[in-house]
Design a protein around this motif. Structure first.
Motif, mmCIF file in Angstrom:
data_model
loop_
_atom_site.group_PDB
_atom_site.id
_atom_site.type_symbol
_atom_site.label_atom_id
_atom_site.label_comp_id
_atom_site.label_asym_id
_atom_site.label_seq_id
_atom_site.Cartn_x
_atom_site.Cartn_y
_atom_site.Cartn_z
ATOM 1 N N SER A 1 -0.616 -4.215 -2.447
ATOM 2 C CA SER A 1 0.764 -4.260 -1.968
ATOM 3 C C SER A 1 1.195 -2.878 -1.488
ATOM 4 N N ALA A 2 0.889 -1.837 -2.230
ATOM 5 C CA ALA A 2 1.255 -0.473 -1.841
ATOM 6 C C ALA A 2 0.531 -0.067 -0.561
ATOM 7 N N LEU B 1 2.116 -1.970 2.302
ATOM 8 C CA LEU B 1 3.436 -1.407 2.568
ATOM 9 C C LEU B 1 3.307 -0.168 3.456
ATOM 10 N N GLU B 2 2.372 0.704 3.161
ATOM 11 C CA GLU B 2 2.182 1.913 3.969
ATOM 12 C C GLU B 2 1.708 1.571 5.376
ATOM 13 N N ARG C 1 4.712 0.158 7.172
ATOM 14 C CA ARG C 1 5.677 1.233 7.418
ATOM 15 C C ARG C 1 5.256 2.038 8.655
ATOM 16 N N GLN D 1 6.321 -9.396 -0.275
ATOM 17 C CA GLN D 1 6.805 -8.278 -1.082
ATOM 18 C C GLN D 1 6.936 -7.006 -0.237
ATOM 19 N N ALA D 2 5.945 -6.730 0.587
ATOM 20 C CA ALA D 2 5.996 -5.539 1.439
ATOM 21 C C ALA D 2 7.154 -5.635 2.430
ATOM 22 N N ARG E 1 9.860 -7.369 2.079
ATOM 23 C CA ARG E 1 11.103 -7.265 1.304
ATOM 24 C C ARG E 1 11.445 -5.789 1.064
ATOM 25 N N GLU E 2 10.436 -5.001 0.721
ATOM 26 C CA GLU E 2 10.679 -3.579 0.478
ATOM 27 C C GLU E 2 11.098 -2.851 1.751
ATOM 28 N N LEU E 3 10.481 -3.217 2.888
ATOM 29 C CA LEU E 3 10.875 -2.611 4.161
ATOM 30 C C LEU E 3 12.298 -3.016 4.531
#
Length: 76
Positions: A8-9, A12-13, A16, A47-48, A50-52
């Motif tokens: 997930s991390a 996400l990167e 991003r 999840q990614a 959502r974080e963005l």
């Protein structure tokens, strides 16, 4: 069941970076397509995204997709 936190991390990167290199208003691929492209489960993609969204980098619109937001304070 293995944790999805590392993937997930990483995703996400990657997303991003994709958002930073994209244009405001540009539509991102679907969750399914992103999951296939990155070899992860759709839950990891959700999840990614959502974080963005929480970081105001993208905006998800129901039944429409996820779009890149204009970056405030961006130098370009």
């Amino acid at each position: 069941m293995p944790s999805t936190e590392p993937e997930s991390a990483e995703l996400l990167e990657r997303l991003r970076t994709r958002v930073r290199n994209g244009e405001p208003g540009e539509r991102l691929p679907s969750e399914r397509r992103l999951a296939d492209e990155h070899g992860v489960a759709r839950a990891v993609v959700r999840q990614a995204l959502r974080e963005l969204d929480l970081a105001d980098l993208v905006r998800t619109r129901r039944q429409s997709g996820t779009y890149i937001e204009e970056q405030r304070g961006a130098v370009g």
